[in-house]
Design a protein around this motif. Structure first.
Motif, short mmCIF file in Angstrom:
data_model
loop_
_atom_site.label_atom_id
_atom_site.label_comp_id
_atom_site.label_asym_id
_atom_site.label_seq_id
_atom_site.Cartn_x
_atom_site.Cartn_y
_atom_site.Cartn_z
N TYR A 3 -0.04 2.86 -2.26
CA TYR A 3 0.16 1.66 -3.74
C TYR A 3 -0.21 0.63 -3.18
O TYR A 3 -0.17 0.41 -2.84
CB TYR A 3 1.46 2.76 -3.85
CG TYR A 3 2.26 3.91 -3.61
CD1 TYR A 3 1.81 4.57 -2.78
CD2 TYR A 3 1.83 4.54 -5.30
CE1 TYR A 3 2.17 5.76 -3.69
CE2 TYR A 3 2.41 5.06 -5.87
CZ TYR A 3 2.06 6.45 -5.12
OH TYR A 3 2.75 7.84 -5.20
N ALA A 7 4.15 -3.54 -5.91
CA ALA A 7 4.71 -2.31 -5.86
C ALA A 7 5.94 -2.67 -5.15
O ALA A 7 6.34 -3.07 -4.44
CB ALA A 7 4.34 -1.07 -5.53
N PRO A 43 6.26 3.83 -1.95
CA PRO A 43 7.23 2.81 -1.83
C PRO A 43 7.96 2.88 -1.41
O PRO A 43 9.02 1.72 -1.35
CB PRO A 43 6.45 2.64 -3.96
CG PRO A 43 6.69 3.71 -3.99
CD PRO A 43 5.90 4.81 -3.34
N ALA A 122 5.50 2.40 -8.40
CA ALA A 122 4.76 2.01 -7.91
C ALA A 122 4.07 1.15 -9.87
O ALA A 122 3.27 0.73 -9.62
CB ALA A 122 3.69 2.95 -8.02
#
Length: 158
Positions: A3, A7, A43, A122
């Motif tokens: 990611y 994020a 995340p 994200a």
């Protein structure tokens, strides 16, 4: 799936408990390390209840892992919940052999369970996350698990 760095990071309370019977500390340690490595690809950032004393805000999200160990087989029940109801709840169950591929199977299960929620997090702008926290943990305070000390290239392959 990696990611973007922009994020927001979402704190996730990680609870690992036996379904019934006695706790298996070595299995719990393996599960914790494996799940923390899997979460590094999302995340979400895992904290146990003991770790939360160092964090100002309490996480709204929780990943509860219930396990049972019998004759070399591990039954797992994973449950993801978001108290703010902004992320969909998810539940998974699986029975796995306690073998060399156990950690890879657990990682795949965790990433599958959190895939939709991780994509939603994200996609948020960094400032939109109510769960985003700025905090610093002294590395001396928390002893990393054996799996977390693993080779980073090996962890990326999981």
């Amino acid at each position: 799936m990696i990611y973007p760095q922009a994020a927001p990071s979402v704190l996730l309370r990680l609870s690992i408990l036996p379904i019934s019977g006695t706790a298996e500390p070595r299995l719990e340690s393996i599960l914790r390390g494996t799940i923390e490595l899997a979460l590094a690809q999302s995340p979400f950032r895992a904290f146990s209840n003991a770790d939360l004393a160092a964090v100002e805000t309490r996480p709204d999200t929780e990943l509860k892992v219930l396990y049972a160990l019998k004759a070399g087989r591990v039954s797992l029940r994973l449950s993801f919940r978001d108290q703010s109801a902004s992320l969909p709840p998810r539940d998974e169950a699986m029975e796995l052999e306690l073998d060399p591929q156990f950690d890879q199977a657990v990682s795949a299960l965790v990433l599958s369970l959190l895939r939709e929620s991780a994509a939603l997090v994200a996609a948020r702008p960094a400032s939109a996350s109510a769960n985003e926290a700025s905090f610093t943990l002294d590395p001396a305070e928390l002893e990393p698990s054996a799996a977390a000390r693993a080779d980073p290239e090996e962890a990326a392959a999981v």
